[in-house]
Design a protein around this motif. Structure first.
Motif, mmCIF file in Angstrom:
data_model
loop_
_atom_site.group_PDB
_atom_site.id
_atom_site.type_symbol
_atom_site.label_atom_id
_atom_site.label_comp_id
_atom_site.label_asym_id
_atom_site.label_seq_id
_atom_site.Cartn_x
_atom_site.Cartn_y
_atom_site.Cartn_z
ATOM 1 N N PHE A 38 0.872 -1.180 0.000
ATOM 2 C CA PHE A 38 0.000 0.000 0.000
ATOM 3 C C PHE A 38 0.904 1.225 0.000
ATOM 4 C CE2 PHE A 38 -2.108 3.493 2.272
ATOM 5 C CZ PHE A 38 -3.240 3.648 1.499
ATOM 6 N N TYR A 39 0.780 2.063 -1.037
ATOM 7 C CA TYR A 39 1.650 3.236 -1.156
ATOM 8 C C TYR A 39 0.879 4.487 -0.760
ATOM 9 C CZ TYR A 39 4.838 6.717 -3.048
ATOM 10 O OH TYR A 39 5.693 7.788 -3.188
ATOM 11 N N ASN A 40 1.389 5.176 0.251
ATOM 12 C CA ASN A 40 0.793 6.436 0.704
ATOM 13 C C ASN A 40 1.545 7.584 0.046
ATOM 14 O OD1 ASN A 40 0.768 8.860 2.767
ATOM 15 N ND2 ASN A 40 -1.073 7.662 3.143
ATOM 16 N N PHE A 41 0.886 8.250 -0.910
ATOM 17 C CA PHE A 41 1.547 9.284 -1.704
ATOM 18 C C PHE A 41 1.929 10.489 -0.859
ATOM 19 C CE2 PHE A 41 -2.676 10.993 -1.473
ATOM 20 C CZ PHE A 41 -2.536 12.367 -1.630
ATOM 21 N N LYS A 42 1.151 10.780 0.162
ATOM 22 C CA LYS A 42 1.385 11.994 0.933
ATOM 23 C C LYS A 42 2.685 11.934 1.706
ATOM 24 C CE LYS A 42 -1.362 15.415 3.366
ATOM 25 N NZ LYS A 42 -2.687 15.701 3.971
ATOM 26 N N ARG B 219 2.567 21.187 15.316
ATOM 27 C CA ARG B 219 1.612 20.121 15.026
ATOM 28 C C ARG B 219 2.001 19.395 13.742
ATOM 29 N NH1 ARG B 219 -1.747 21.489 10.896
ATOM 30 N NH2 ARG B 219 -2.152 23.686 10.454
ATOM 31 N N GLU B 220 1.265 18.343 13.452
ATOM 32 C CA GLU B 220 1.512 17.562 12.241
ATOM 33 C C GLU B 220 1.105 18.337 10.990
ATOM 34 O OE1 GLU B 220 0.072 13.453 12.352
ATOM 35 O OE2 GLU B 220 -0.443 13.800 14.447
ATOM 36 N N ASP B 221 1.695 17.945 9.867
ATOM 37 C CA ASP B 221 1.305 18.455 8.553
ATOM 38 C C ASP B 221 1.306 19.987 8.536
ATOM 39 O OD1 ASP B 221 0.651 17.882 5.895
ATOM 40 O OD2 ASP B 221 -1.489 18.171 6.275
ATOM 41 N N PHE B 222 2.392 20.564 9.008
ATOM 42 C CA PHE B 222 2.484 22.007 9.231
ATOM 43 C C PHE B 222 3.727 22.526 8.518
ATOM 44 C CE2 PHE B 222 1.986 25.209 12.975
ATOM 45 C CZ PHE B 222 1.048 25.908 12.248
ATOM 46 N N GLU B 223 3.590 23.623 7.786
ATOM 47 C CA GLU B 223 4.747 24.295 7.208
ATOM 48 C C GLU B 223 4.730 25.748 7.664
ATOM 49 O OE1 GLU B 223 7.123 24.956 2.973
ATOM 50 O OE2 GLU B 223 5.087 24.141 2.969
ATOM 51 N N LEU B 224 5.813 26.157 8.314
ATOM 52 C CA LEU B 224 5.880 27.484 8.921
ATOM 53 C C LEU B 224 6.976 28.331 8.295
ATOM 54 C CD1 LEU B 224 5.576 26.656 12.728
ATOM 55 C CD2 LEU B 224 3.862 27.771 11.311
ATOM 56 N N THR C 220 6.684 20.089 9.001
ATOM 57 C CA THR C 220 6.462 18.733 9.496
ATOM 58 C C THR C 220 5.656 17.910 8.498
ATOM 59 O OG1 THR C 220 4.437 19.379 10.664
ATOM 60 C CG2 THR C 220 6.524 19.516 11.889
ATOM 61 N N LYS C 221 5.431 18.438 7.331
ATOM 62 C CA LYS C 221 4.650 17.717 6.325
ATOM 63 C C LYS C 221 5.386 16.457 5.890
ATOM 64 C CE LYS C 221 1.938 21.510 4.388
ATOM 65 N NZ LYS C 221 1.555 22.253 3.156
ATOM 66 N N GLY C 222 4.640 15.390 5.768
ATOM 67 C CA GLY C 222 5.223 14.128 5.325
ATOM 68 C C GLY C 222 5.920 13.343 6.409
ATOM 69 N N MET C 223 6.071 13.923 7.599
ATOM 70 C CA MET C 223 6.736 13.201 8.682
ATOM 71 C C MET C 223 5.761 12.232 9.323
ATOM 72 S SD MET C 223 9.128 16.070 10.543
ATOM 73 C CE MET C 223 10.415 16.918 9.632
ATOM 74 N N VAL C 224 6.205 11.018 9.548
ATOM 75 C CA VAL C 224 5.332 9.974 10.087
ATOM 76 C C VAL C 224 5.764 9.515 11.472
ATOM 77 C CG1 VAL C 224 4.641 9.169 7.816
ATOM 78 C CG2 VAL C 224 6.682 8.213 8.869
ATOM 79 N N GLU C 225 6.774 10.152 12.017
ATOM 80 C CA GLU C 225 7.223 9.837 13.369
ATOM 81 C C GLU C 225 7.509 11.129 14.112
ATOM 82 O OE1 GLU C 225 10.612 7.346 12.922
ATOM 83 O OE2 GLU C 225 9.456 5.535 12.553
#
Length: 725
Positions: free
Chosen positions: A390-394, A536-541, A559-564
Motif C-alpha cells: 500500500f503506497y501512501n503518496f502523501k 503540530r503535524e502536517d504544518f509548514e511554517l 512537518t509535512k510528510g513526517m510519520v514519526e
C-alpha cells in the motif's frame, strides 16, 4: 484464501470405516491433501497414521488470502539467491521401505507442518516439539519452525533459546537454517524489548465488518469513510449452495462508516464477485477502474489480478490483466494503485524476484495499459514473502507485510520510504522498518492502509482466536483499526549576533502558517537566546527572527510528510543595522533617464522581500550621480531615479509610509573606508581626475553613480509572548 477442504469426502471416507483404513492409505490421503494445500484435512489424515482410532473429523478450514507455502529450509545447501530450498519429503510409494521409526518421524513432521500452515499454532508447537525430540536427520530445520511457533504463541524467551541452540553450533554457520535462526533470534530480542507496549490504540472493527469466517484486506473505496474488504460470509457467491459453504469462499464487500460504527456491509455482487474467490481490491482515484485479486478455490496457484471498468454506475465484466502483470503458473495478487493512477503495485512469486512472494510494480499509461514489471529491490524484498503493498503518496511511504525481515512471529507490517531519485532501484527505497507493537503481534499482521491525514489506519490480523472458525485453536484474519496517537514535534534553536556569534536575548520570533490555516503566533528568545515551541503535524511554517537595531533572519520549517515524532532545530543570525547608507549594488537606469532596467527590478524585488522581513524599519532611498554634467541636471535626475525605486517598491506591496526618496546629484561622493570604518578616500572629481588611466577613472565614476538606502526609523517590535516549554 485457502480453498474449501474436501469435507464431504473426508466425512464419507471416515463414515465408511475409520478403522478399516490402513496406515498406508491414511498417509496417501494426507500427502495428497498436503500437496493440494488442504492442510486441515492433511492434519486429520496424518493423525490417523499415528493413531487410526483418531475420531476428530471436525472441519475447521476457513477462508484466507492465498499465500505461498512456506517450504522448509534445506540446511545442507547454501542460499540459492532466489528461492529457499525444500526438505526432501518421503515419497508415498516408498512407504513399504520405511522403517516404523522413519515413518513415525515423517508423519510427526507432516502433522506439525499441516497445523502450522493451517494457522493452528498451538497444535503446531506441540508437534514440532515432538519432531525436534525425534532428532531426525530428515528434518533438521524443524527446530527453526518450532522456534517460529513459540514466537507466534508469544513464548519469546523459549523461542530465543531454541534459536540459540542453532546459532551457537559452529557446524551450521554456512547453512540457511543458521541465517533463519539469526533472524528469528533478532525478532525475539525486538519482541521482548517491545512487550511492554500497550495496545490501547488498536481495536477490532465491529461485527458488521468482522462477520463470518474471516475478514481481511481492507482498503479505501473512493474516500476515507468507505472500506472495501474481503470476507467469507453467508451471502457469499457459490456455484451450488447446497454443496458449498459460502463461509469458505471469499467475496468483496463494502462498508460505510457511520459515526463510531459501520453500516451493514454490502456484497459487491456480480460481475466482480463470482463462485471463485475474490479479494484484495483497489479503486482508481476517478472511481472508474477497480483492480482486484481472483483465485481458484480448487487450485490456489491460479491466482491473478483482474480489472473491471465502471460505466454509468455499473461494473463491466472483469478482464484478467496481461502477462506483464500475471504470469501463468505463478501467483499474482494484492493490487495497489498510486494516487495518480500511474503505477500499480502488486505481490507475485513470478520468476526474477528476490525470494518467494515479492513486491513489484508496473507503469500504467493513459489508456490503462500496464507496462513491464519492475521488482522493488532488496531493501523491500527478502528471500521469503512480501505481500499486501500500500503506497501512501502523501508521505511517500510504502507499507507491506513480510515474513522475511526480522519480526515478532508471523507476517509483520513494514514500511519503506521512497527516494526522490528514481535512477537507481537499489537506493530508490529505504531499508524496511518494522512498525513494531502494538500494530504488529506474534501472529500474522497484513494489509495495512492509512488515511491521508495519517490519523486512522486499518489492517488485518489473526491475533485473536476466531470463534467462527470451528476450531478452538485456529486463528482467522479480522480487520482492526489503529487510532494513531498525535505525532509530537518540538522546534528549538538560538538567535545569534551574526558578527559576534553571541546570543541575542528577547528576540521576537514570528511563526506564520504557509497554508494560511492558522493565525500567526509569536515567541521570544530567553536570556540565552534560546527558544522552544511545539508544532503540530502536517504544518509548514515561515519563521522570522527580529530584534530592534538588527536586520532580521528567516527560515521555513515543515512537518509535512513526517510519520514519526521528531525534535527539530533552527537557529537564526541577525546583523546589526549599520549607520549611514547601504549601497544597493546593481541598480542601473537607461541613459539620461530614470527608467529602471529589468536587472534593476530583480534587485529591487530582493529589497522588497528584505523590507517584508524587516517590517519594523523605515528607509529612505538615496540616488547619487557622478560629477559629470551640471549640478542642476544631476540633482533632478537623481531625485527622479530615487522616486522610481520607491514607486516600484510600493507596487510590490511595501507600505508607502515606510518609504522616502531623495536625490543628491553629485553632492555626496562615495567615501572609501577601511575594515575599521575609517575614511581612507573620498571619490571627489579632483581625486578621480588624478587617476592614471581612463579605466580607473570610469570605475570611480561608476561607484559614485549609486543607489543606496538608509534606515531612518524603527518601530518597536511587539508580539504575543508564549511560554517556553
Amino acid at each position: 484464501m485457502r480453498r474449501i477442504p474436501f469435507a464431504l469426502f473426508v466425512s464419507f471416507v471416515f463414515s465408511l470405516s475409520a478403522f478399516s483404513q490402513s496406515r498406508k492409505e491414511w498417509l496417501e490421503y494426507g500427502d495428497d491433501a498436503f500437496k493440494r494445500e488442504d492442510y486441515a484435512s492433511a492434519a486429520f489424515f496424518y493423525l490417523h497414521v499415528i493413531d487410526p482410532k483418531t475420531t476428530n473429523s471436525k472441519d475447521y478450514t476457513f477462508p484466507y488470502d492465498v499465500k505461498t507455502w512456506m517450504a522448509p529450509l534445506d540446511s545442507t545447501k547454501k542460499d540459492s539467491g532466489n528461492t529457499a530450498p525444500v526438505d526432501t519429503a518421503t515419497n508415498k510409494d516408498g512407504f513399504k521401505k520405511m522403517t516404523p521409526e522413519i515413518r513415525y518421524q515423517y508423519v510427526v513432521h507432516q502433522v506439525a507442518e499441516s497445523y502450522r500452515l493451517a494457522r493452528d499454532y498451538a497444535n503446531a508447537e506441540t508437534w514440532y516439539a515432538k519432531s525436534v525430540q525425534n532428532h531426525s536427520s530428515q528434518f533438521p530445520n524443524d527446530v527453526y519452525y518450532y522456534g517460529r511457533c513459540l514466537m507466534q504463541n508469544e513464548k519469546y524467551a523459549d523461542a530465543q533459546k531454541t534459536f540459540e541452540s542453532v546459532t551457537k553450533d559452529s557446524t551450521r554457520t554456512n547453512t540457511d537454517l543458521y541465517k533463519y535462526c539469526i533472524r528469528g533470534y533478532l525478532g525475539c530480542l525486538m519482541a521482548i524489548d517491545s512487550n511492554s507496549v500497550k495496545q490501547k490504540n488498536i481495536s477490532m472493527l465491529d461485527s458488521t465488518v468482522n462477520q463470518g469466517s474471516a475478514s481481511f484486506a481492507p482498503n479505501f473505496f473512493g474516500d476515507d469513510l468507505t472500506l472495501i474488504f474481503t470476507g467469507g460470509r453467508k451471502d457469499g457467491k457459490v456455484l451450488n449452495p447446497k454443496e458449498e459453504n459460502p463461509l469458505y469462499r471469499a467475496d468483496l464487500y463494502t462498508a460505510n462508516k457511520s459515526g463510531s460504527g459501520w453500516e451493514t456491509a454490502k456484497n459487491l455482487d456480480v460481475p466482480i464477485n463470482t463462485n471463485m474467490n475474490e479479494g484484495a481490491g483497489c479503486l482508481s482515484i476517478n472511481k472508474d477502474l477497480f483492480f482486484f485479486t481472483r483465485w481458484n478455490p480448487l487450485n490456489p496457484h491460479e491466482c491473478a489480478i483482474w480489472v473491471s471498468k465502471n460505466i454509468n454506475g455499473k461494473w463491466l465484466q472483469p478482464m484478467k490483466l496481461g502477462e506483464t502483470v500475471n504470469v501463468d503458473g505463478y501467483r499474482t495478487k494484492d493490487p495497489s494503485l498510486s494516487f495518480d493512477g500511474t503505477k500499480l503495485y502488486f505481490s507475485s512469486d513470478r520468476p526474477g524476484g528476490k525470494g518467494k512472494m515479492d513486491i513489484w510494480y508496473v507503469d500504467i499509461d493513459e489508456s490503462g495499459t500496464p507496462g513491464m514489471a519492475h521488482n522493488l529491490g532488496p531493501k523491500v524484498n527478502s528471500p521469503e514473502n512480501e505481500i499486501a503493498p500500500f503506497y501512501n503518496f502523501k508521505t511517500t511511504t510504502l507499507y507491506f507485510s513480510s515474513d522475511g525481515h526480522p519480526g515478532f512471529g508471523g507476517y509483520d507490517i513494514f514500511k519503506s520510504f521512497k527516494s526522490e531519485d528514481e535512477s537507481d532501484v537499489d537506493t530508490l527505497w529505504s531499508t524496511a522498518m518494522n512498525l513494531k507493537m502494538p500494530i504488529n503481534s506474534s501472529k500474522d499482521d497484513e494489509y495495512f492502509v492509512v488515511q491521508n491525514d495519517q490519523r486512522l489506519a486499518y489492517f488485518s490480523s489473526d491475533r485473536q482466536v476466531c470463534k467462527d472458525c470451528g476450531n478452538a485453536n485456529a486463528n482467522c484474519l479480522k480487520i482492526y483499526q489503529v487510532d494513531k496517537e498525535p505525532l509530537l514535534f518540538k522546534l528549538t534553536g538560538y538567535v545569534y549576533d551574526r558578527e559576534t556569534n553571541k546570543p541575542i536575548p528577547n528576540a521576537l520570533l514570528t511563526f506564520k502558517d504557509v497554508d494560511g490555516n492558522v493565525e500567526p503566533f509569536f515567541a521570544t528568545s530567553d536570556d540565552k537566546g534560546f527558544y522552544s515551541i511545539d508544532l503540530r503535524e502536517d504544518f509548514e511554517l515561515y519563521i522570522k527572527a527580529q530584534k530592534n537595531k538588527y536586520f532580521g533572519d528567516a527560515a521555513t520549517v515543515s512537518t509535512k510528510g513526517m510519520v514519526e515524532s521528531k525534535d527539530l532545530t533552527q537557529d537564526f543570525y541577525l546583523s546589526r543595522i549599520p549607520e549611514g547608507e547601504i549601497v544597493i549594488p546593481g541598480i542601473e537606469y537607461d541613459f539620461d533617464k530614470a527608467t529602471l532596467r529589468p536587472e534593476s527590478k530583480k534587485i529591487l524585488d530582493d529589497l522588497a522581500n528584505f523590507l517584508t522581513l524587516n517590517n519594523q524599519i523605515y528607509i529612505q532611498i538615496n540616488s547619487h550621480t557622478d560629477c559629470r554634467g551640471s549640478d542642476e541636471y544631476n540633482l533632478r535626475l537623481s531625485k527622479e531615479r530615487a522616486k522610481s525605486c520607491v514607486d516600484y517598491l510600493i507596487m510590490k506591496g511595501i507600505d508607502p509610509k515606510r518609504l522616502l526618496s531623495e536625490g543628491y546629484g553629485e553632492t555626496q561622493p562615495l567615501e572609501i573606508k577601511d575594515d575599521k570604518g575609517n575614511v581612507v578616500t573620498t571619490l571627489t572629481c579632483d581625486y578621480i581626475n588624478g587617476l592614471k588611466t581612463d579605466a580607473e577613472r570610469e570605475a570611480a565614476h561608476q561607484k559614485n553613480r549609486r543607489t543606496a538606502f538608509v534606515v531612518v526609523h524603527e518601530d518597536e517590535l511587539k508580539g504575543v509572548k508564549i511560554k517556553h516549554n
